[in-house]
Design an enzyme around this catalytic site. Structure first.
Site, PDB file in Angstrom:
ATOM      1  N   LYS A  40       0.869  -1.181   0.000  1.00 15.11           N
ATOM      2  CA  LYS A  40       0.000   0.000   0.000  1.00 15.11           C
ATOM      3  C   LYS A  40       0.908   1.234   0.000  1.00 15.11           C
ATOM      4  CE  LYS A  40      -4.312   1.345   2.241  1.00 15.11           C
ATOM      5  NZ  LYS A  40      -5.072   1.665   1.043  1.00 15.11           N
TER       6      LYS A  40
HETATM    7  N1  PMP Z   1      -7.455  -1.709  -3.353  1.00 12.47           N
HETATM    8  C1  PMP Z   1      -6.917  -0.502  -3.135  1.00 12.47           C
HETATM    9  C2  PMP Z   1      -6.080   0.120  -4.199  1.00 12.47           C
HETATM   10  C3  PMP Z   1      -7.145   0.159  -1.922  1.00 12.47           C
HETATM   11  O1  PMP Z   1      -6.620   1.371  -1.694  1.00 12.47           O
HETATM   12  C4  PMP Z   1      -7.965  -0.455  -0.938  1.00 12.47           C
HETATM   13  C5  PMP Z   1      -8.236   0.239   0.349  1.00 12.47           C
HETATM   14  N2  PMP Z   1      -7.259  -0.053   1.309  1.00 12.47           N
HETATM   15  C6  PMP Z   1      -8.485  -1.724  -1.222  1.00 12.47           C
HETATM   16  C7  PMP Z   1      -8.214  -2.315  -2.433  1.00 12.47           C
HETATM   17  C8  PMP Z   1      -9.305  -2.454  -0.201  1.00 12.47           C
HETATM   18  O2  PMP Z   1      -8.466  -2.936   0.805  1.00 12.47           O
HETATM   19  P1  PMP Z   1      -8.971  -3.156   2.289  1.00 12.47           P
HETATM   20  O3  PMP Z   1     -10.173  -4.005   2.212  1.00 12.47           O
HETATM   21  O4  PMP Z   1      -7.833  -3.839   2.957  1.00 12.47           O
HETATM   22  O5  PMP Z   1      -9.249  -1.812   2.843  1.00 12.47           O
END
Ligand code: PMP
Length: 307
Positions: free
Chosen positions: A156
């Site tokens: 991330k």
């Molecule tokens: N894809 C991206 C690019 C994101 O930024 C997020 C948000 N964190 C998600 C998917 C979903 O991830 P999560 O369920 O862990 O929040």
């Protein structure tokens, strides 16, 4: 307006006004950071703030750091404790969004990850809906999702969100709520900041982790709820763009987005253009799970206040 008063910054909780960085910060110049987005839900029944999937987020932060050669001086347990301590200081009695961030704080004009000072900060603020509507109209973006060999998509990474921001901006300016982004192979990857599922003939389908997606925590939660509570088969496989147009149902999922039914894609109704039965059930179940109302999944919720 953000309503937070504190941040964890340089190893301690300080008033938010003191949590500032230099314009020379490497991460500000080059996007050399990684972060998490975590939600806490206020439970009125319990008069308690419940942080959803706290450990899983901190574990992913560690994995992002590993991929990006970043040093995080706190263990997962310590990160969880810092979060709880900060939330207690804030005395929130509402839904919150929590943002831990690891970043290259070094002032060096240097485009690299090694040999530069890292810093960690964490703040939290009162937060409502990320996508401000119960259902969304989406478009397929003209932007492609960053490839894992360009900017690691499972990390991330701060800089990677230029890609998300461009896709989201295009969607909004063109009158849609959200973008669906294809990978460099032309197959469906995910949304600007959420993963994507479709339903076809009673089967849930989502792109595999090798489709340049973030390894979403809500994606995992949906998979488990679908299996254990809805008894639905789940298949992880590539999804073609045109398969979006013939899906019975489609929804986004993410910490910010939660479960968001998609009712239209590229001006074609999804199914009959209403929230479908699977999406509807998941929206309701997820809302109960995150507020600690489903005993089997209570371990996903970390209480903040001592009662
Ligand atoms: N894809 C991206 C690019 C994101 O930024 C997020 C948000 N964190 C998600 C998917 C979903 O991830 P999560 O369920 O862990 O929040």
């Amino acid at each position: 307006m953000p309503n937070n008063r504190f941040a964890f910054f340089n190893g301690e909780i300080v008033p938010i006004e003191q949590a500032t960085v230099s314009v020379m910060t490497n991460a500000l110049n080059y996007g050399t950071g990684c972060f998490e987005g975590i939600r806490g839900y206020w439970s009125p029944e319990e008069s308690q703030l419940l942080v959803f999937q706290l450990r899983a987020h901190m574990e992913r932060l560690h994995r992002s750091c590993r991929i990006l050669y970043m040093q995080l001086p706190y263990s997962v347990d310590e990160l969880c404790a810092i979060t709880i301590e900060l939330l207690r200081r804030e005395e929130f009695r509402e839904d919150v969004y929590i943002r831990p961030l690891v970043y290259k704080s070094d002032p060096a004009i240097a485009v690299r990850m090694n040999g530069l000072t890292d810093a960690f900060t964490l703040f939290a603020l009162g937060f409502g809906q990320y996508i401000d509507a119960p259902t969304v109209r989406a478009c397929v973006s003209s932007w492609r999702r960053i490839d894992d060999n360009i900017i690691p998509s499972r990390a991330k990474a701060s800089g990677a969100y230029i890609n998300s921001a461009l896709a989201k901006t295009e969607a909004l300016l063109n009158g849609y709520d959200e973008a669906i982004v294809l990978g460099s192979d032309g197959q469906v990857s995910e949304a600007s900041a959420a993963n994507l599922f479709i339903v076809r003939g009673g089967t849930l389908i989502t792109p595999p982790l090798t489709s340049d997606v973030l390894e979403g925590i809500t994606r995992q939660v949906v998979a488990q709820l679908a299996r254990e509570r809805l008894g639905l088969p789940l298949v992880e496989r590539p999804i073609d763009r045109t398969e979006l147009y013939v899906a019975d149902e489609a929804f986004f999922c993410g910490t910010g987005a939660e479960i968001k039914p998609i009712i239209e894609i590229d001006r074609r109704a999804v199914g009959d253009g209403q929230v479908g039965p699977v999406s509807g059930q998941l929206v309701r179940l997820y809302a109960d799970v995150v507020r600690g109302r489903v005993p089997e999944y209570r371990q996903w919720c970390t209480p903040v206040y001592e009662r």
